[in-house]
Write an enzyme that holds these catalytic residues in place. Structure first.
Site, PDB file in Angstrom:
ATOM      1  N   GLU A 112      50.585  37.939  78.091  1.00 21.19           N
ATOM      2  CA  GLU A 112      51.817  37.981  77.277  1.00 21.19           C
ATOM      3  C   GLU A 112      52.971  37.554  78.183  1.00 21.19           C
ATOM      4  O   GLU A 112      53.123  38.064  79.295  1.00 21.19           O
ATOM      5  CB  GLU A 112      52.007  39.414  76.730  1.00 21.19           C
ATOM      6  N   ASP A 161      47.443  34.816  69.739  1.00 17.36           N
ATOM      7  CA  ASP A 161      48.238  35.669  68.832  1.00 17.36           C
ATOM      8  C   ASP A 161      49.700  35.397  69.140  1.00 17.36           C
ATOM      9  O   ASP A 161      50.385  36.183  69.776  1.00 17.36           O
ATOM     10  CB  ASP A 161      47.857  37.130  69.098  1.00 17.36           C
ATOM     11  N   SER A 162      50.167  34.239  68.680  1.00 17.18           N
ATOM     12  CA  SER A 162      51.464  33.741  69.137  1.00 17.18           C
ATOM     13  C   SER A 162      52.560  33.907  68.092  1.00 17.18           C
ATOM     14  O   SER A 162      52.288  34.140  66.915  1.00 17.18           O
ATOM     15  CB  SER A 162      51.343  32.256  69.468  1.00 17.18           C
ATOM     16  N   ASP A 164      55.901  31.890  66.257  1.00 19.81           N
ATOM     17  CA  ASP A 164      55.973  30.576  65.612  1.00 19.81           C
ATOM     18  C   ASP A 164      56.123  29.481  66.686  1.00 19.81           C
ATOM     19  O   ASP A 164      56.509  29.776  67.820  1.00 19.81           O
ATOM     20  CB  ASP A 164      57.179  30.526  64.656  1.00 19.81           C
TER      21      ASP A 164
END
Ligand code: SAM
Length: 286
Positions: A112, A161-162, A164
């Site tokens: 992350e 899992d991003s 936009d």
């Protein structure tokens, strides 16, 4: 992030300057600014606690189980034996929480970019971040593209899992990034990507799949419903070098597992890959 209506406080997300989503807020639990984005966590009326990055709703406690179950269990129940999993983004911890339900997964690396998201969710969203201290989870605070450039490891499943495709999330939709992911996936490897709205983002969906096409034999979108994203219908991308999300899926594996879910089940798994014509027609030449 929020607007006052009389004495009431509302979260209001405006989408493409044409539509908006509003949720009534009881109080703000956290508000901070990192080098990458503004991070807000609010207690809503009726939708539980909500996370927003740069004013865009990331999740609400009311419906996050749908997103996180569908991003995690679809690839983990298709891959024959997933042991090493990489999550890129996903700082709230919801995807990791679902992956940890699979006893065969030996290790999850979560990369992350923004430590503020992780820390704020650890403090204020424990229903979502509750598995972040699991010893099988390794957290790296780093740009996902740098991690995939430098790692020597091979993964069974990679979940992107991003946010936009704007700001730090834009590179996570690019061709060089997908090429690197294909290089760190084993022969049965599966990549899942957050693939935006079938109503509002058909150009993004086309570009995303065109960028993935050179590196993956199987490419499919699958759908799920959401309460808190514009349009109410959302999608993930499924990419693999050969493993088929339906043909190689064994519903008995789900039925005989002890994994408890609120949205995901074998029928939903299969049905999610059935696309309405307006979605498939946009992608049929890719
Ligand atoms: N479910 C969410 C949504 O609304 O689409 C996404 C959840 S998660 C909070 C997305 C995370 O991706 C964010 O915390 C953001 O910081 C992270 N992110 C964005 N760009 C990144 C990058 N280049 N590398 C790693 N993480 C990134």
């Amino acid at each position: 992030m929020d607007t006052s209506v009389g004495l009431e406080l509302w979260v209001k997300e405006i989408h493409q300057n044409t539509t908006g989503l509003s949720f009534k807020v009881e109080k703000t639990l956290f508000s901070g600014q990192s080098r990458f984005q503004k991070v807000d966590i609010v207690q809503t009326y009726g939708h539980g606690i909500m996370l927003l990055n740069d004013g865009i709703i990331m999740l609400s406690e009311r419906d996050e189980f749908i997103y996180h179950e569908m991003i995690a269990h679809v690839p983990l129940f298709v891959h024959p034996s997933p042991k090493q999993v990489l999550v890129i983004g996903g700082g709230d911890g919801g995807t990791v929480r679902e992956i940890m339900k699979h006893p065969g997964v030996e290790r999850v690396v979560m990369v992350e970019i923004d430590e503020l998201v992780v820390n704020a969710c650890r403090t204020h969203l424990s229903s979502v971040s509750c598995e972040m201290d699991n010893p099988r989870v390794e957290l790296c605070i780093e740009d996902g593209t740098e991690y995939v450039d430098n790692t020597q490891e091979i993964f069974d499943v990679v979940i992107v899992d991003s946010t936009d495709p704007v700001g730090p999330g834009a590179v996570l939709f690019s061709r060089p990034f997908y090429e690197k992911i294909s290089a760190i996936l084993g022969p049965d490897g599966i990549m899942i990507t957050q693939a935006e709205s079938p109503f509002y983002d058909h150009d993004i969906q086309r570009t995303m799949l065109l960028n993935q096409r050179p590196f993956f034999k199987k490419l499919q979108l699958y759908l799920f419903s959401t309460l808190t994203y514009p349009g109410g219908l959302w999608s993930f991308g499924y990419a693999s070098k050969g493993i088929c999300p339906i043909g190689d899926f064994d519903p008995d594996r789900v039925e005989t597992s002890d994994i408890s879910t609120r949205y995901y089940n074998p029928k939903i798994h299969i049905a999610a890959f059935a696309l309405p014509n307006f979605v498939s027609e946009n992608l049929e030449d890719i």
